[in-house]
Design a protein around this motif. Structure first.
Motif, mmCIF file in Angstrom:
data_model
loop_
_atom_site.group_PDB
_atom_site.id
_atom_site.type_symbol
_atom_site.label_atom_id
_atom_site.label_comp_id
_atom_site.label_asym_id
_atom_site.label_seq_id
_atom_site.Cartn_x
_atom_site.Cartn_y
_atom_site.Cartn_z
ATOM 1 N N LEU A 66 71.253 52.447 48.679
ATOM 2 C CA LEU A 66 72.007 51.448 49.467
ATOM 3 C C LEU A 66 71.139 50.215 49.708
ATOM 4 C CD1 LEU A 66 73.564 53.952 52.038
ATOM 5 C CD2 LEU A 66 74.514 53.166 49.857
ATOM 6 N N GLU A 67 69.866 50.467 50.041
ATOM 7 C CA GLU A 67 68.915 49.356 50.280
ATOM 8 C C GLU A 67 68.659 48.589 48.991
ATOM 9 O OE1 GLU A 67 65.953 51.928 53.050
ATOM 10 O OE2 GLU A 67 65.141 51.064 51.202
ATOM 11 N N PHE A 68 68.471 49.331 47.898
ATOM 12 C CA PHE A 68 68.120 48.701 46.622
ATOM 13 C C PHE A 68 69.186 47.681 46.205
ATOM 14 C CE2 PHE A 68 69.217 48.856 42.078
ATOM 15 C CZ PHE A 68 68.168 48.097 41.590
ATOM 16 N N ILE A 69 70.450 48.082 46.299
ATOM 17 C CA ILE A 69 71.503 47.146 45.862
ATOM 18 C C ILE A 69 71.584 45.969 46.828
ATOM 19 C CG2 ILE A 69 74.015 46.895 45.461
ATOM 20 C CD1 ILE A 69 73.884 49.611 44.049
ATOM 21 N N GLU A 70 71.371 46.222 48.110
ATOM 22 C CA GLU A 70 71.396 45.114 49.077
ATOM 23 C C GLU A 70 70.267 44.136 48.798
ATOM 24 O OE1 GLU A 70 73.684 44.216 51.182
ATOM 25 O OE2 GLU A 70 72.503 42.506 51.870
ATOM 26 N N GLU A 71 69.047 44.655 48.600
ATOM 27 C CA GLU A 71 67.914 43.719 48.460
ATOM 28 C C GLU A 71 67.889 43.060 47.074
ATOM 29 O OE1 GLU A 71 64.963 46.589 49.524
ATOM 30 O OE2 GLU A 71 64.345 46.966 47.455
#
Ligand SMILES: Cc1ncc(COP(=O)(O)O)c(C=O)c1O
Length: 381
Positions: A267-272
């Motif tokens: 979830l973090e990877f796609i956001e960042e």
């Protein structure tokens, strides 16, 4: 050849156009999961001692992403398990009716039939035309709901037909007749910004994190609120049994739960890397372009699939007679993979065959151009 960005480990000699079936896990998420597995193997006792607390933290991160309270959210291995959990926990009244649609995922339909049979209830399958508008879909439910309806099981995004159903309105109508509603949102997390919000007052919502969110496989969420939530129990009875929902789902026997712990990283990877809103816009645009390209290549009429289309998963009707049943669809899908190097989804519904195209962040227009170039030859062979 496709050149997936270095964020993924997909084989570059294959064109990957079927994200919708099994997802794809970014490299960084695989690394996090690998590190977690290594940690587990350095001291299994310490690992399992601390596991429920870590699962609770992962659950809270998933709930934040889904815009729901952690107290309403349980982690389950997949959408199938989430649906089975609800069906296994609800007491369907003998003689009562469960409503399904003819777009329901096959395994969910079979599980629902089994649950109804156990309870002495019956299943009614509603036909929703492919080209139906949201209003028309709601009207089909409105006409079918009645006093006997105990449960409605409805897809948020359908699998074989890639439809986006107006589940909030269906839930509202079902509640007015006293029925409960289970929304199968297997494809919704990641594809929709607020999937549970869009399910309105549905009693139960199930969604996979291992599809459009790119979490490691074996990660899904079951969201429930109110008194019904406390009637839900994991499929595996374990040491969480005395705990309230959803904490009792944090302990489900001895297994490898590293997928759940690594899921927040995806979830973090796609956001960042992309930003979720931009990622969704990009996937939707690409899916639209892909659908147009393939429809042109096959001379397909898109009118019948123009109703409630899913954002990043699109249908192109195949020539009549192709993939008219599940077996024919599977064998055509295998032939396309072997002959073109393109992994696609060939689906079948109501005796018709479809090419179901997925668009994810590793895809580019050239992927679909390659399929468009080679597919007509395979279909005409
Ligand atoms: C609508 C729908 N429901 C349920 C499932 C089952 O998902 P899983 O295999 O992760 O349990 C799928 C899988 O594609 C699906 O499309």
């Amino acid at each position: 050849m496709t050149t997936p960005s270095s964020h993924w480990t997909l084989d570059p000699s294959v064109v990957h156009l079927n994200h919708g079936s099994f997802g794809a896990v970014p490299r960084t998420v695989q690394e996090v999961q690998r590190a977690l597995r290594e940690e587990m193997e350095t001291n299994p006792d310490a690992w399992f001692r601390e596991l429920p607390e870590r699962v609770g933290r992962a659950r809270a991160a998933v709930a934040r992403f889904l815009r729901v309270p952690a107290e309403h959210t349980a982690l389950v291995p997949n959408a199938s398990a989430g649906v089975s959990t609800v069906l296994g926990s609800l007491a369907l009244p003998p003689g009562g009716e469960v409503l399904l649609t003819d777009h329901a995922y096959g395994a969910v339909a079979m599980g629902t039939a089994r649950a109804a049979e156990r309870a002495g209830a019956r299943v009614r399958t509603l036909h929703i035309p492919l080209e139906a508008t949201a209003e028309e879909i709601v009207a089909v439910f409105e006409g079918a709901l009645g006093e006997a309806t105990a449960l409605v099981v409805v897809d948020q995004i359908t699998s074989a037909t890639a439809r986006l159903f107006p589940v909030a309105e269906i839930a509202r109508l079902a509640h007015a007749t006293g029925a409960r509603v289970l929304v199968d949102g297997a494809h919704a997390p990641g594809m929709l910004a607020d999937p549970v919000g869009l399910a309105g007052a549905a009693d139960f919502w199930v969604g996979n994190l291992h599809k459009w969110c790119c979490a490691p496989r074996g990660t899904a969420a079951l969201v429930a609120r109110g008194a019904d939530a406390q009637g839900l129990w994991p499929l595996t009875d374990s040491w969480g049994t005395p705990d309230p929902f959803p904490r009792r789902f944090d302990v489900q026997g001895t297994s490898d739960f590293t997928a759940w712990l690594a899921a927040p990283r995806s979830l973090e990877f796609i956001e960042e890397t992309y930003g979720w809103d931009a990622a969704r816009a990009r996937m939707t645009k690409l899916a639209e372009v892909a659908q147009g390209l393939l429809a042109d290549a096959l001379g397909a009429d898109l009118t019948p699939v123009g109703g409630c289309e899913a954002p990043s998963m699109r249908l192109v009707p195949l020539p009549a007679g192709l993939a008219a049943d599940q077996e024919a669809a599977h064998s055509l899908q295998h032939r396309i993979a072997a002959d073109t190097g393109c992994e696609t989804a060939i689906t079948t519904w109501d005796g018709r065959g479809f090419l179901r195209l997925s668009a994810h962040l590793y895809n580019t227009v050239s992927d679909y151009e390659r399929l468009a170039e080679h597919l007509p030859g395979v279909l005409n062979a």
